[in-house]
Design an enzyme around this catalytic site. Structure first.
Site, short mmCIF file in Angstrom:
data_model
loop_
_atom_site.label_atom_id
_atom_site.label_comp_id
_atom_site.label_asym_id
_atom_site.label_seq_id
_atom_site.Cartn_x
_atom_site.Cartn_y
_atom_site.Cartn_z
N ASP A 8 0.88 -1.16 0.00
CA ASP A 8 0.00 0.00 0.00
C ASP A 8 0.93 1.22 0.00
OD1 ASP A 8 -2.33 1.63 0.44
OD2 ASP A 8 -1.71 1.78 2.53
N ASP A 10 -0.11 5.04 0.96
CA ASP A 10 -0.35 6.02 2.04
C ASP A 10 -0.28 5.33 3.41
OD1 ASP A 10 -0.93 8.27 0.32
OD2 ASP A 10 -2.82 7.30 -0.15
N GLY A 45 -7.41 3.84 3.39
CA GLY A 45 -7.55 2.79 2.39
C GLY A 45 -8.78 2.95 1.52
N ARG A 48 -11.36 8.36 -2.53
CA ARG A 48 -11.64 9.77 -2.21
C ARG A 48 -13.15 10.01 -2.02
NH1 ARG A 48 -9.22 13.53 -6.57
NH2 ARG A 48 -7.50 12.08 -6.17
N SER A 115 -5.20 5.33 -4.08
CA SER A 115 -4.95 6.74 -4.41
C SER A 115 -4.82 6.99 -5.91
CB SER A 115 -3.67 7.22 -3.73
OG SER A 115 -3.38 8.54 -4.15
N ASN A 117 -3.46 9.77 -6.73
CA ASN A 117 -2.27 10.64 -6.73
C ASN A 117 -0.97 9.84 -6.63
OD1 ASN A 117 -3.59 13.28 -6.70
ND2 ASN A 117 -4.34 12.69 -4.67
N ASP A 169 -1.59 -0.46 6.13
CA ASP A 169 -1.79 0.24 7.41
C ASP A 169 -3.27 0.43 7.73
OD1 ASP A 169 -2.25 2.16 5.34
OD2 ASP A 169 -2.13 3.73 6.86
C1 BG6 Z 1 -5.72 5.70 0.17
C2 BG6 Z 1 -5.77 6.47 1.47
O1 BG6 Z 1 -4.45 5.20 -0.02
O2 BG6 Z 1 -6.05 6.56 -0.92
C3 BG6 Z 1 -7.13 7.13 1.63
O3 BG6 Z 1 -5.54 5.60 2.55
C4 BG6 Z 1 -7.43 7.99 0.42
O4 BG6 Z 1 -7.13 7.88 2.82
C5 BG6 Z 1 -7.34 7.15 -0.84
O5 BG6 Z 1 -8.73 8.56 0.53
C6 BG6 Z 1 -7.59 7.96 -2.11
O6 BG6 Z 1 -6.54 8.86 -2.27
P1 BG6 Z 1 -6.49 10.03 -3.34
O7 BG6 Z 1 -5.05 10.44 -3.33
O8 BG6 Z 1 -6.92 9.46 -4.64
O9 BG6 Z 1 -7.43 11.08 -2.87
MG MG Z 2 -2.74 3.13 3.57
#
Ligand code: BG6
Ligand code: MG
Length: 213
Positions: A8, A10, A45, A48, A115, A117, A169
């Site tokens: 993972d 984040d 996890g 968004r 994510s 991002n 996590d």
């Molecule tokens: C996960 C995070 O990895 O990504 C979440 O644990 C988050 O908290 C999710 O909401 C989506 O992330 P992003 O960067 O696309 O907003």
């Molecule tokens: Mg995570």
């Protein structure tokens, strides 16, 4: 024997969980309610938009889809303000060494994250080349605890689920690994990640024993 490790992002490779929290906390404040670290555990996890829905549920608010799109975009802008300042120094302690160790004994390595991002973060921290496969929120339709993200990663590595081990996590992430038939190492605290097969506080002391079962 474990042949592939799926990480993972984040909260495992980087401590972006606190940036997510800061941005959600700010959004909740602007909407007129408090959002605590305890509430935030439910967001880890989770995608968004699903995170926004949980936050709105906490605040007792019901909004239209266009309103939600606007809030999610605003939250992401605040989040990206932190991300754009990240450097390789933000890689969590021991992660680079552990990835190198896995690589040196021929293990395959993937990233499996909700994510969208992920690519920006990996570029900022200089870790894009460390993964044989990158599965991010742009490639999955079903959020953790659905195992889709890890199953795509295993398929990319040309491995079966039983050959793969997940590092997570988030509670939803541990469940996703198990739902996909994979063992999972929890990164964090026992009281939160009870269901993980092993739990470590971080990668500082990690050795190859960790991936032996
Ligand atoms: C996960 C995070 O990895 O990504 C979440 O644990 C988050 O908290 C999710 O909401 C989506 O992330 P992003 O960067 O696309 O907003
Ligand atoms: Mg995570």
């Amino acid at each position: 024997m474990i042949k592939g490790c799926i990480f993972d992002l984040d909260g495992v490779v980087v401590d972006t969980a606190r940036y997510h929290f800061q941005a959600w906390h700010r959004l909740a404040r602007e909407l007129g309610f408090n959002f605590t670290e305890e509430h935030n555990e439910r967001l880890k996890g989770v995608s968004r938009m699903a995170s926004l829905n949980i936050l709105l549920e906490v605040g007792g608010l019901s909004l239209t889809d266009p309103e939600k799109q606007k809030l999610a975009a605003q939250k992401n802008e605040w989040y990206l303000e932190h991300i754009r300042k990240m450097t390789p120094a933000d890689i969590l302690p021991g992660v680079t060494e552990f990835l190198n160790l896995l690589r040196s004994v021929g293990k395959k390595i993937a990233l499996g994250t909700a994510s969208k991002n992920a690519r920006i973060i990996l570029t900022q921290i200089g870790l894009s080349a460390a993964f044989d496969s990158i599965v991010d929120g742009n490639r999955v339709a079903n959020a953790k605890p659905d195992p889709e993200v890890f199953l795509i990663a295993a398929a990319d590595l040309k491995l079966g689920p039983k050959d793969c081990l997940v590092f997570e996590d988030a509670i939803a992430g541990v469940e996703a690994a198990h739902n996909g038939g994979m063992k999972c190492i929890g990164i964090g605290h026992h009281d939160i990640l009870k269901k993980a097969d092993k739990i470590i506080p971080g990668f500082k002391e990690a050795t190859l024993d960790l991936i032996e079962f």
